[in-house]
Design a protein around this motif. Structure first.
Motif, PDB file in Angstrom:
ATOM      1  N   ASP A   1       0.824  -1.191   0.000  1.00  0.00           N
ATOM      2  CA  ASP A   1       0.000   0.000   0.000  1.00  0.00           C
ATOM      3  C   ASP A   1       0.874   1.263   0.000  1.00  0.00           C
ATOM      4  O   ASP A   1       0.566   2.240  -0.683  1.00  0.00           O
ATOM      5  N   GLU A   2       1.952   1.210   0.762  1.00  0.00           N
ATOM      6  CA  GLU A   2       2.886   2.346   0.764  1.00  0.00           C
ATOM      7  C   GLU A   2       3.440   2.553  -0.640  1.00  0.00           C
ATOM      8  O   GLU A   2       3.561   3.680  -1.114  1.00  0.00           O
ATOM      9  N   TYR A   3       3.778   1.462  -1.304  1.00  0.00           N
ATOM     10  CA  TYR A   3       4.345   1.562  -2.644  1.00  0.00           C
ATOM     11  C   TYR A   3       3.324   2.115  -3.641  1.00  0.00           C
ATOM     12  O   TYR A   3       3.651   2.923  -4.504  1.00  0.00           O
ATOM     13  N   ARG A   4       2.083   1.668  -3.459  1.00  0.00           N
ATOM     14  CA  ARG A   4       1.020   2.172  -4.340  1.00  0.00           C
ATOM     15  C   ARG A   4       0.882   3.685  -4.201  1.00  0.00           C
ATOM     16  O   ARG A   4       0.814   4.413  -5.180  1.00  0.00           O
ATOM     17  N   ARG A   5       0.902   4.139  -2.948  1.00  0.00           N
ATOM     18  CA  ARG A   5       0.765   5.576  -2.709  1.00  0.00           C
ATOM     19  C   ARG A   5       1.966   6.327  -3.285  1.00  0.00           C
ATOM     20  O   ARG A   5       1.828   7.392  -3.867  1.00  0.00           O
ATOM     21  N   PHE A   6       3.131   5.751  -3.113  1.00  0.00           N
ATOM     22  CA  PHE A   6       4.352   6.349  -3.658  1.00  0.00           C
ATOM     23  C   PHE A   6       4.225   6.535  -5.169  1.00  0.00           C
ATOM     24  O   PHE A   6       4.541   7.585  -5.706  1.00  0.00           O
TER      25      PHE A   6
ATOM     26  N   GLU B   1       1.541   9.387  -5.884  1.00  0.00           N
ATOM     27  CA  GLU B   1       1.648  10.751  -5.382  1.00  0.00           C
ATOM     28  C   GLU B   1       3.045  11.328  -5.428  1.00  0.00           C
ATOM     29  O   GLU B   1       3.235  12.517  -5.250  1.00  0.00           O
ATOM     30  N   GLU B   2       4.025  10.486  -5.639  1.00  0.00           N
ATOM     31  CA  GLU B   2       5.391  10.957  -5.458  1.00  0.00           C
ATOM     32  C   GLU B   2       6.013  11.380  -6.790  1.00  0.00           C
ATOM     33  O   GLU B   2       6.007  10.616  -7.738  1.00  0.00           O
ATOM     34  N   ALA B   3       6.506  12.599  -6.818  1.00  0.00           N
ATOM     35  CA  ALA B   3       7.183  13.047  -8.034  1.00  0.00           C
ATOM     36  C   ALA B   3       8.633  13.398  -7.745  1.00  0.00           C
ATOM     37  O   ALA B   3       9.423  13.604  -8.646  1.00  0.00           O
ATOM     38  N   HIS B   4       8.982  13.468  -6.474  1.00  0.00           N
ATOM     39  CA  HIS B   4      10.317  13.941  -6.117  1.00  0.00           C
ATOM     40  C   HIS B   4      11.341  12.833  -6.023  1.00  0.00           C
ATOM     41  O   HIS B   4      12.462  12.973  -6.465  1.00  0.00           O
ATOM     42  N   ASP B   5      10.939  11.746  -5.418  1.00  0.00           N
ATOM     43  CA  ASP B   5      11.904  10.694  -5.139  1.00  0.00           C
ATOM     44  C   ASP B   5      11.820   9.571  -6.155  1.00  0.00           C
ATOM     45  O   ASP B   5      10.777   9.323  -6.742  1.00  0.00           O
ATOM     46  N   GLU B   6      12.946   8.899  -6.310  1.00  0.00           N
ATOM     47  CA  GLU B   6      12.961   7.767  -7.223  1.00  0.00           C
ATOM     48  C   GLU B   6      12.810   6.459  -6.465  1.00  0.00           C
ATOM     49  O   GLU B   6      12.738   5.397  -7.063  1.00  0.00           O
TER      50      GLU B   6
ATOM     51  N   ALA C   1      14.562  25.802 -11.593  1.00  0.00           N
ATOM     52  CA  ALA C   1      13.172  26.217 -11.792  1.00  0.00           C
ATOM     53  C   ALA C   1      12.484  25.357 -12.849  1.00  0.00           C
ATOM     54  O   ALA C   1      11.318  24.989 -12.706  1.00  0.00           O
ATOM     55  N   VAL C   2      13.238  25.029 -13.911  1.00  0.00           N
ATOM     56  CA  VAL C   2      12.642  24.214 -14.970  1.00  0.00           C
ATOM     57  C   VAL C   2      12.268  22.839 -14.417  1.00  0.00           C
ATOM     58  O   VAL C   2      11.145  22.348 -14.609  1.00  0.00           O
ATOM     59  N   GLU C   3      13.225  22.238 -13.687  1.00  0.00           N
ATOM     60  CA  GLU C   3      12.974  20.915 -13.120  1.00  0.00           C
ATOM     61  C   GLU C   3      11.738  20.958 -12.221  1.00  0.00           C
ATOM     62  O   GLU C   3      10.882  20.083 -12.282  1.00  0.00           O
ATOM     63  N   GLU C   4      11.706  22.012 -11.419  1.00  0.00           N
ATOM     64  CA  GLU C   4      10.602  22.149 -10.474  1.00  0.00           C
ATOM     65  C   GLU C   4       9.275  22.285 -11.207  1.00  0.00           C
ATOM     66  O   GLU C   4       8.270  21.700 -10.817  1.00  0.00           O
ATOM     67  N   SER C   5       9.292  23.043 -12.286  1.00  0.00           N
ATOM     68  CA  SER C   5       8.015  23.272 -12.962  1.00  0.00           C
ATOM     69  C   SER C   5       7.540  21.984 -13.651  1.00  0.00           C
ATOM     70  O   SER C   5       6.351  21.698 -13.696  1.00  0.00           O
ATOM     71  N   PHE C   6       8.480  21.175 -14.142  1.00  0.00           N
ATOM     72  CA  PHE C   6       8.092  19.882 -14.707  1.00  0.00           C
ATOM     73  C   PHE C   6       7.473  19.003 -13.627  1.00  0.00           C
ATOM     74  O   PHE C   6       6.514  18.273 -13.846  1.00  0.00           O
ATOM     75  N   ARG C   7       8.069  19.114 -12.436  1.00  0.00           N
ATOM     76  CA  ARG C   7       7.555  18.317 -11.324  1.00  0.00           C
ATOM     77  C   ARG C   7       6.136  18.736 -10.965  1.00  0.00           C
ATOM     78  O   ARG C   7       5.287  17.906 -10.684  1.00  0.00           O
ATOM     79  N   ASP C   8       5.943  20.052 -11.009  1.00  0.00           N
ATOM     80  CA  ASP C   8       4.603  20.557 -10.690  1.00  0.00           C
ATOM     81  C   ASP C   8       3.568  20.034 -11.669  1.00  0.00           C
ATOM     82  O   ASP C   8       2.455  19.684 -11.285  1.00  0.00           O
ATOM     83  N   ILE C   9       3.963  20.007 -12.946  1.00  0.00           N
ATOM     84  CA  ILE C   9       3.015  19.515 -13.961  1.00  0.00           C
ATOM     85  C   ILE C   9       2.649  18.065 -13.658  1.00  0.00           C
ATOM     86  O   ILE C   9       1.481  17.682 -13.670  1.00  0.00           O
ATOM     87  N   THR C  10       3.685  17.265 -13.381  1.00  0.00           N
ATOM     88  CA  THR C  10       3.431  15.859 -13.080  1.00  0.00           C
ATOM     89  C   THR C  10       2.505  15.712 -11.885  1.00  0.00           C
ATOM     90  O   THR C  10       1.540  14.947 -11.910  1.00  0.00           O
ATOM     91  N   LEU C  11       2.822  16.487 -10.872  1.00  0.00           N
ATOM     92  CA  LEU C  11       2.054  16.410  -9.646  1.00  0.00           C
ATOM     93  C   LEU C  11       0.578  16.737  -9.904  1.00  0.00           C
ATOM     94  O   LEU C  11      -0.320  16.090  -9.385  1.00  0.00           O
ATOM     95  N   GLU C  12       0.400  17.735 -10.734  1.00  0.00           N
ATOM     96  CA  GLU C  12      -0.962  18.168 -11.030  1.00  0.00           C
ATOM     97  C   GLU C  12      -1.742  17.058 -11.722  1.00  0.00           C
ATOM     98  O   GLU C  12      -2.868  16.734 -11.344  1.00  0.00           O
ATOM     99  N   VAL C  13      -1.088  16.443 -12.742  1.00  0.00           N
ATOM    100  CA  VAL C  13      -1.760  15.355 -13.452  1.00  0.00           C
ATOM    101  C   VAL C  13      -2.042  14.204 -12.495  1.00  0.00           C
ATOM    102  O   VAL C  13      -3.126  13.615 -12.494  1.00  0.00           O
ATOM    103  N   GLN C  14      -1.041  13.910 -11.641  1.00  0.00           N
ATOM    104  CA  GLN C  14      -1.218  12.826 -10.677  1.00  0.00           C
ATOM    105  C   GLN C  14      -2.425  13.085  -9.797  1.00  0.00           C
ATOM    106  O   GLN C  14      -3.260  12.208  -9.587  1.00  0.00           O
ATOM    107  N   GLN C  15      -2.486  14.321  -9.298  1.00  0.00           N
ATOM    108  CA  GLN C  15      -3.574  14.634  -8.384  1.00  0.00           C
ATOM    109  C   GLN C  15      -4.930  14.540  -9.074  1.00  0.00           C
ATOM    110  O   GLN C  15      -5.876  13.984  -8.528  1.00  0.00           O
TER     111      GLN C  15
END
Lengths: 207, 492
Positions: free
Chosen positions: A100-105, A108-113, B202-216
């Motif tokens: 479940d943790e992995y699913r959430r990752f 929702e996760e865009a920062h970490d790999e 800033a570019v990296e961050e803005s790409f991340r924001d786009i991804t995050l938005e689609v994810q959400q």
């Protein structure tokens, strides 16, 4: 001993590593060798009764035993090389929590790999499920022992000691497909029914 | 600039909170040294902690009492959600977290670069104005599809070039830039380059924001799947389609094209020869490594993007979407069932069945238990040092590096002329050793052989430089050696 060994083949490297476990894309050299030799490897492992799964979007590859339905016509039964293992109840539930943790990752996760979870957060969930009796110290000890077993399966890996964290590895996702979770759910449903009937019979006896 | 915006910015900006923090100069200096001067995009946790500890130690000498807390506590603070001066992230191929600068810290650097002017020492107003005029003129020409406008522009250019050719042919004189113009243009180029380097974050961050938005949107089911799919037929498009993406990918094409980089390297080599710029050290440094650095930065952003687009693609894939929802549902149900079992977990027969590794591991692969090695205890109470043997071993050891005994004795004599009783440390100060620790041993030998004074009750720490600049400095502790005049030693 033959007089001459066959010539060295690069594909031996991913082949051996696949027999030992999962090959991840992070291991760039092996991963590239694996991709460029994918069809030969598939062929080679088929002779051993194994199926090579290469999941490029997940960045991992592993082997699994060929099922009876998959066995091509004309193949005799081949002894099994991979054994299936049954996880204990607690190991299963911890795997579910981690899955479940992995699913959430993933969602929702865009920062970490990597999916890394805090032991303390997991412990809260562990306690909430009332999986083991005793005080916190005892429960934590039990959860850590369970983690250790999952580590042996390659599902998790210790990431840091301070604070204690665990990396949930991608293979967990592959090893716990929906069908397997479904089966676990059914087992639990059955268990619940048993509990209910037991209770009824106990009630009848006391009545 | 509106008041409302300012109020929010002053209230929430991590860049401002960095500038306002009591340790600001030290934090900024440290981050600048680590990330900017060393031209590294990211640092692993252990490396960064070590560097910070070293920095704190130095600071104790110059500014005692500053940055007094534990290094790892600072790192944790600097990337907390309140400060956001560093970004902590987990890389797939690393066993520990990594850190990189956030756009906010880049803003701080840009601001300080601007106000402090660095060693360029002036703001190039002339070249900036020219740049603006050129850009605007270019814009007018480039945005018009009227053939007449374009032709007019080209004819003007042609005339300008022709005039210059004629003028040079007539007078034989080439008009060059004035020295101040040269420095002016260089300053402008360097400041733009620095801003450019900061922009990657800033570019990296803005790409991340786009991804995050689609994810959400995906997870919350806010947008109809069709809508998202329309927006992102190919996940890569999401990242490439927005203005920043378009501009960034064009930049990547430019900086990764061999023709362009070769040309750029050639220009840089020429720039470095311009005498008027010989004092602009920091600017030169920035320009010198710019191609490699920009390429590295671009590759980093590209890697992030590839990963993000994989994430998006997976998210937008119909089949996996259904599977994901099913799994999410199942996981929820299992949790619910486990809770409903309460304390009654007599579930020994319940469990997952998983396929595990091939059973090719031999139990014999494990080594047998062996008795741990014991250390032999040597009793030294009765030990009689054998002077001859010791000297012999010592000579063998000393022979490993050729030592010029005569020169060393001369050096001692030279020091004796300067002061009455130089110590070994004094001699080494005057004549730093070139053969490493052996040379110090040599001096000890001379001290003994020539009857100088050796006080074994006092230990002196010495730092010996590496041999021929390779290797590490060596710290040794030697007895206090005082060289005495030979006359006083009764040798003369």
């Amino acid at each position: 001993m033959p007089d001459e060994f066959p010539q060295f083949q690069e594909f031996s490297i991913p082949a051996v590593l696949l027999l030992r476990g999962v090959v991840y894309a992070e291991d760039e050299r092996v991963w590239n060798l694996l991709l460029s030799n994918a069809s030969r490897l598939t062929d080679y492992f088929a002779r051993l009764g194994l199926v090579l799964i290469v999941n490029e979007s997940e960045g991992m590859a592993f082997l699994r035993q060929m099922s009876d339905e998959e066995t091509p016509n004309g193949y005799d039964a081949i002894p099994k090389l991979f054994h299936t293992s049954r996880l204990s109840y607690k190991q299963s539930i911890l795997s579910v929590l981690l899955r479940d943790e992995y699913r959430r990752f993933e969602e929702e996760e865009a920062h970490d790999e990597k999916c890394v979870v805090d032991e303390s957060a997991l412990f809260d969930q562990w306690k909430a499920l009332r999986l083991s009796p005793g005080d916190d110290v005892k429960q934590l000890k039990e959860m850590r022992a369970t983690f250790k077993r999952l580590d042996d399966f390659g599902f998790v890996r210790r990431f840091s000691d301070d604070p204690p964290t665990w990396e949930v590895r991608r293979i967990l996702k592959a090893r716990l497909p929906a069908a397997e979770l479904e089966s676990l759910k059914d087992q639990l449903l059955l268990k619940k029914e048993e509990q209910a009937t037991d209770r009824i019979s106990v009630d009848e006896e006391t009545a | 600039m509106q008041l409302a915006k300012l109020l929010v910015y002053f209230d929430t900006s991590p860049a401002l909170s960095l500038l306002r923090s009591s340790n600001a100069p030290f934090i900024i200096d440290f981050l600048n040294q680590l990330f900017k001067q060393s031209e590294r995009i990211s640092w692993a946790h252990s490396e960064l902690v070590t560097a910070l500890i070293a920095y704190q130690e130095n600071l104790q000498e110059t500014d005692p009492g500053k940055l007094p807390s534990r290094a790892d506590a600072y790192l944790a603070e600097w990337c907390s959600s309140e400060t956001r001066w560093l970004r902590r992230f987990l890389e797939a191929d690393a066993d520990e977290p990594s850190y990189q600068l956030t756009p906010h810290t880049e803003d701080v650097f840009a601001f300080l670069d601007l106000v402090l002017g660095k060693d360029l020492n002036f703001v190039g107003t002339e070249s900036r104005l020219k740049l603006v005029i050129d850009l605007l003129a270019n814009l007018v020409v480039g945005s018009s599809d009227d053939p007449e406008t374009r032709l007019q522009h080209l004819r003007n250019e042609q005339k300008k070039i022709q005039d210059e050719i004629t003028q040079i042919e007539q007078d034989g004189v080439v008009a060059t830039y004035r020295p101040d113009q040269i420095r002016d243009q260089f300053a402008t180029a360097v400041s733009i380059l620095k801003q450019l380097q900061g922009d990657f974050r800033a570019v990296e961050e803005s790409f991340r924001d786009i991804t995050l938005e689609v994810q959400q949107q995906q997870v919350a089911g806010l947008a109809a799947r069709g809508g998202i799919l329309e927006y992102a037929l190919n996940a890569e498009d999401v990242l490439k389609k927005d203005d920043q993406g378009v501009s960034f990918y064009e930049f990547v094409n430019l900086i990764l094209s061999p023709v362009q980089t070769e040309q750029l390297e050639r220009i840089i080599a020429e720039i470095r020869k311009i005498p008027e710029l010989s004092h602009q050290q920091e600017g030169m440094e920035t320009v010198r490594g710019m191609v490699t650095l920009l390429q590295r930065e671009a590759e980093k952003v590209m890697r992030t993007n590839q990963r993000l687009s994989t994430t998006l693609r997976r998210l937008l894939d119909m089949e996996t979407h259904a599977e994901r929802q099913r799994v999410a549902h199942l996981l929820q149900e299992i949790r619910g069932l486990v809770i409903s079992l309460g304390d009654q977990h007599d579930c020994n027969d319940v469990g997952l069945t998983v396929e595990v590794n091939a059973a090719v591991d031999s139990p014999f692969r494990r080594t047998f238990w062996t008795e741990p090695t014991r250390l032999e205890v040597v009793d030294l109470t009765e030990f009689q040092p054998d002077e001859a043997e010791r000297t012999d071993v010592f000579k063998q050891y000393a022979a490993m590096h050729r030592l010029d005994w005569n020169a060393m004795r001369t050096q001692i004599d030279e020091c004796l002329k300067l002061r009455s009783a130089p110590t070994l440390a004094d001699v080494l100060d005057e004549y730093p050793p070139t053969s490493g620790a052996v040379e110090v041993l040599g001096y000890l030998q001379i001290a003994k052989d020539d009857n100088h004074h050796i006080d074994e009750t006092v230990e002196i720490p010495l730092s010996i430089p590496p041999i021929q600049g390779k290797g590490n400095w060596i710290e040794v502790r030697v007895p206090l050696v005082t060289f005495l005049n030979k006359r006083r030693n009764g040798h003369a």
